[in-house]
Design a protein around this motif. Structure first.
Motif, PDB file in Angstrom:
ATOM      1  N   ASN A 193       0.849  -1.198   0.000  1.00 18.38           N
ATOM      2  CA  ASN A 193       0.000   0.000   0.000  1.00 18.38           C
ATOM      3  C   ASN A 193       0.882   1.245   0.000  1.00 18.38           C
ATOM      4  N   PRO A 194       1.479   1.555  -1.125  1.00 20.70           N
ATOM      5  CA  PRO A 194       2.395   2.705  -1.163  1.00 20.70           C
ATOM      6  C   PRO A 194       1.665   4.016  -0.923  1.00 20.70           C
ATOM      7  N   ALA A 195       2.300   4.876  -0.142  1.00 24.49           N
ATOM      8  CA  ALA A 195       1.717   6.192   0.141  1.00 24.49           C
ATOM      9  C   ALA A 195       2.847   7.159   0.452  1.00 24.49           C
ATOM     10  N   HIS A 196       2.769   8.325  -0.131  1.00 21.76           N
ATOM     11  CA  HIS A 196       3.791   9.341   0.132  1.00 21.76           C
ATOM     12  C   HIS A 196       3.096  10.659   0.437  1.00 21.76           C
ATOM     13  N   VAL A 197       3.525  11.304   1.506  1.00 19.39           N
ATOM     14  CA  VAL A 197       2.945  12.575   1.898  1.00 19.39           C
ATOM     15  C   VAL A 197       4.026  13.643   1.817  1.00 19.39           C
ATOM     16  N   SER A 198       3.827  14.655   0.986  1.00 17.01           N
ATOM     17  CA  SER A 198       4.759  15.774   0.885  1.00 17.01           C
ATOM     18  C   SER A 198       4.246  16.915   1.743  1.00 17.01           C
ATOM     19  N   VAL A 199       5.148  17.523   2.510  1.00 12.57           N
ATOM     20  CA  VAL A 199       4.696  18.437   3.563  1.00 12.57           C
ATOM     21  C   VAL A 199       5.380  19.796   3.491  1.00 12.57           C
ATOM     22  N   ASN A 200       4.556  20.848   3.465  1.00 15.25           N
ATOM     23  CA  ASN A 200       4.936  22.199   3.873  1.00 15.25           C
ATOM     24  C   ASN A 200       3.970  22.570   4.989  1.00 15.25           C
ATOM     25  N   GLU A 201       4.476  22.935   6.155  1.00 14.53           N
ATOM     26  CA  GLU A 201       3.603  23.238   7.281  1.00 14.53           C
ATOM     27  C   GLU A 201       4.283  24.224   8.237  1.00 14.53           C
ATOM     28  N   GLY A 202       3.569  24.555   9.322  1.00 11.87           N
ATOM     29  CA  GLY A 202       4.120  25.425  10.351  1.00 11.87           C
ATOM     30  C   GLY A 202       4.625  26.767   9.873  1.00 11.87           C
ATOM     31  N   PRO A 203       3.935  27.450   8.942  1.00 13.34           N
ATOM     32  CA  PRO A 203       4.466  28.727   8.442  1.00 13.34           C
ATOM     33  C   PRO A 203       4.423  29.814   9.501  1.00 13.34           C
ATOM     34  N   GLN A 204       5.459  30.653   9.503  1.00 10.43           N
ATOM     35  CA  GLN A 204       5.555  31.765  10.447  1.00 10.43           C
ATOM     36  C   GLN A 204       6.026  33.017   9.722  1.00 10.43           C
ATOM     37  N   PHE A 205       5.271  34.099   9.896  1.00  9.60           N
ATOM     38  CA  PHE A 205       5.719  35.387   9.368  1.00  9.60           C
ATOM     39  C   PHE A 205       6.929  35.883  10.161  1.00  9.60           C
ATOM     40  N   LEU A 206       7.820  36.579   9.464  1.00  9.73           N
ATOM     41  CA  LEU A 206       8.974  37.210  10.085  1.00  9.73           C
ATOM     42  C   LEU A 206       9.286  38.474   9.290  1.00  9.73           C
ATOM     43  N   GLU A 207       9.349  39.608   9.977  1.00  7.17           N
ATOM     44  CA  GLU A 207       9.607  40.882   9.305  1.00  7.17           C
ATOM     45  C   GLU A 207      10.844  41.535   9.903  1.00  7.17           C
ATOM     46  N   HIS A 208      11.663  42.122   9.022  1.00  5.81           N
ATOM     47  CA  HIS A 208      12.876  42.814   9.480  1.00  5.81           C
ATOM     48  C   HIS A 208      13.251  43.870   8.459  1.00  5.81           C
ATOM     49  N   ASN A 209      13.406  45.108   8.932  1.00  4.71           N
ATOM     50  CA  ASN A 209      13.797  46.216   8.051  1.00  4.71           C
ATOM     51  C   ASN A 209      12.914  46.295   6.807  1.00  4.71           C
ATOM     52  N   ASP A 210      11.603  46.208   7.036  1.00  2.61           N
ATOM     53  CA  ASP A 210      10.604  46.332   5.975  1.00  2.61           C
ATOM     54  C   ASP A 210      10.628  45.185   4.969  1.00  2.61           C
ATOM     55  N   LYS A 211      11.342  44.105   5.287  1.00  7.21           N
ATOM     56  CA  LYS A 211      11.321  42.918   4.437  1.00  7.21           C
ATOM     57  C   LYS A 211      10.489  41.840   5.124  1.00  7.21           C
ATOM     58  N   LEU A 212       9.603  41.199   4.356  1.00  4.78           N
ATOM     59  CA  LEU A 212       8.714  40.185   4.911  1.00  4.78           C
ATOM     60  C   LEU A 212       9.143  38.802   4.442  1.00  4.78           C
ATOM     61  N   PHE A 213       9.203  37.876   5.417  1.00  3.25           N
ATOM     62  CA  PHE A 213       9.584  36.494   5.144  1.00  3.25           C
ATOM     63  C   PHE A 213       8.541  35.556   5.736  1.00  3.25           C
ATOM     64  N   ILE A 214       8.553  34.340   5.240  1.00  5.98           N
ATOM     65  CA  ILE A 214       7.843  33.233   5.885  1.00  5.98           C
ATOM     66  C   ILE A 214       8.844  32.100   6.068  1.00  5.98           C
TER      67      ILE A 214
END
Length: 343
Positions: free
Chosen positions: A209-230
């Motif tokens: 029963n093959p199964a693969h889960v690809s994950v992007n999770e837990g995103p967090q905003f981060l801002e510094h010197n008017d630059k926005l990141f995740i």
């Protein structure tokens, strides 16, 4: 006389030792606790992490002293609802002088995971005056976990990990505008999917029963010197390859998926030589005096420990590179003595 002198020396040595300990700490901050998150308001950090069956807050002047912090269960879900089980990744936020806690929950069936919110108007949130305000969902109302909210250019946004449709197999990162802390306004926009090799670890299948889960999770905003990141977590949390990735916003419209650029390599990953495995699901905070940036994250101390209660909260300094992007480096071993966040 000699007895009094020896007692005085003993007291001075104790005070000296206590002073040194108070100015330093070692990871982990607690023996167990996944998905750590904190907010700093009026001289105190309010901290929380996944408990599974309830929401607990800790209160402390410095997160280095989390083991000695006061704590309180602020909300336990009623039984037999769509949000009674699997309470994951709570976050506490202070928006317009009111407290909010966002969390994911289901009814015991993972396919029903959605985001929910609590609210409290008290000055001190360590009480039982929290009010359940309901589900926070885009019009599509698909599977959702790990919501994070942030105000950018006077607009409140939520980012989260979700499914494109109604079946598991891939977790993407979505963003949407919010008209108020309870309400998503308009459609969601997908801004990240697992694409690089380091994001694709997570085979859950068997030979038959093959199964693969690809994950992007837990995103967090981060801002510094008017630059926005995740900063987000990628690969399955059940793998030692769980790691942090970085997305950078070009321009000033977070709802424009093409404006987000993903770094090709992880910015924080396992360090077998330091006995740190599967570091991820992070958040950020500033030191009490506001001069330092720090990262909170969870990790395991041994390989193969997966997504269970072996994960413990840890923290270390974050620095800024000349190009304006964050630098975290390598997860520090638990043997390293770190100075506490600057007060």
């Amino acid at each position: 006389m000699k007895k009094h002198i020896s007692q005085t020396i003993a007291i001075l040595l104790f005070l000296f030792s206590w002073s040194n300990q108070a100015q330093s700490f070692q990871n982990p901050l607690l023996d167990s606790g996944a998905d750590p998150f904190s907010v700093y308001v009026d001289g105190y950090y309010y901290y929380t992490h996944t408990m599974g069956n309830r929401v607990v807050l800790w209160k402390t002047k410095n997160l280095a002293n989390l083991r000695d912090a006061s704590s309180q269960t602020i909300w336990t879900p009623p039984k037999n609802t769509m949000y009674s089980n699997e309470i994951w990744a709570p976050e506490i936020h202070y928006i317009n002088n009111k407290w909010y806690v966002y969390f994911a929950a289901d009814n015991g069936t993972n396919e029903n995971h959605r985001m929910y919110v609590l609210a409290n108007t008290s000055n001190d949130p360590l009480n039982d005056k929290w009010e359940f305000k309901g589900k926070v969902a885009a019009p599509s109302d698909n599977w959702a976990i790990d919501g994070n909210v942030y105000t950018y250019n006077n607009q409140l946004y939520m980012i989260w990990s979700g499914w494109e449709g109604d079946t598991n197999g891939q977790q993407d990162i979505f963003i949407a505008k919010m008209s108020d802390p309870f309400t998503i306004s308009g459609k969601r926009v997908k801004i990240s999917s697992p694409t690089y090799e380091w994001e694709l670890n997570g085979d859950l299948g068997t030979a038959g029963n093959p199964a693969h889960v690809s994950v992007n999770e837990g995103p967090q905003f981060l801002e510094h010197n008017d630059k926005l990141f995740i900063v987000f977590s990628a690969s399955g949390c059940w793998t030692d390859q769980y790691a942090l990735g970085l997305m950078s916003l070009t321009g000033n419209d977070p709802m424009n998926a093409e404006a987000w650029t993903k770094k090709e390599e992880p910015i924080f990953q396992q360090s077998p030589e330091n006995s740190v495995y599967a570091p991820g699901h992070n958040s950020f905070f500033k030191s009490p005096d506001g001069t330092e940036d720090w990262i909170l994250y969870h990790a395991n101390s041994n390989p193969g420990e997966g997504c269970g209660n072996k994960r413990s909260p840890r923290m270390q300094r974050l620095y800024w590179q000349e190009d304006g992007t964050p630098f975290i480096g390598t997860p520090l071993p638990t043997s390293v003595i770190q100075p506490i966040p600057s007060e």
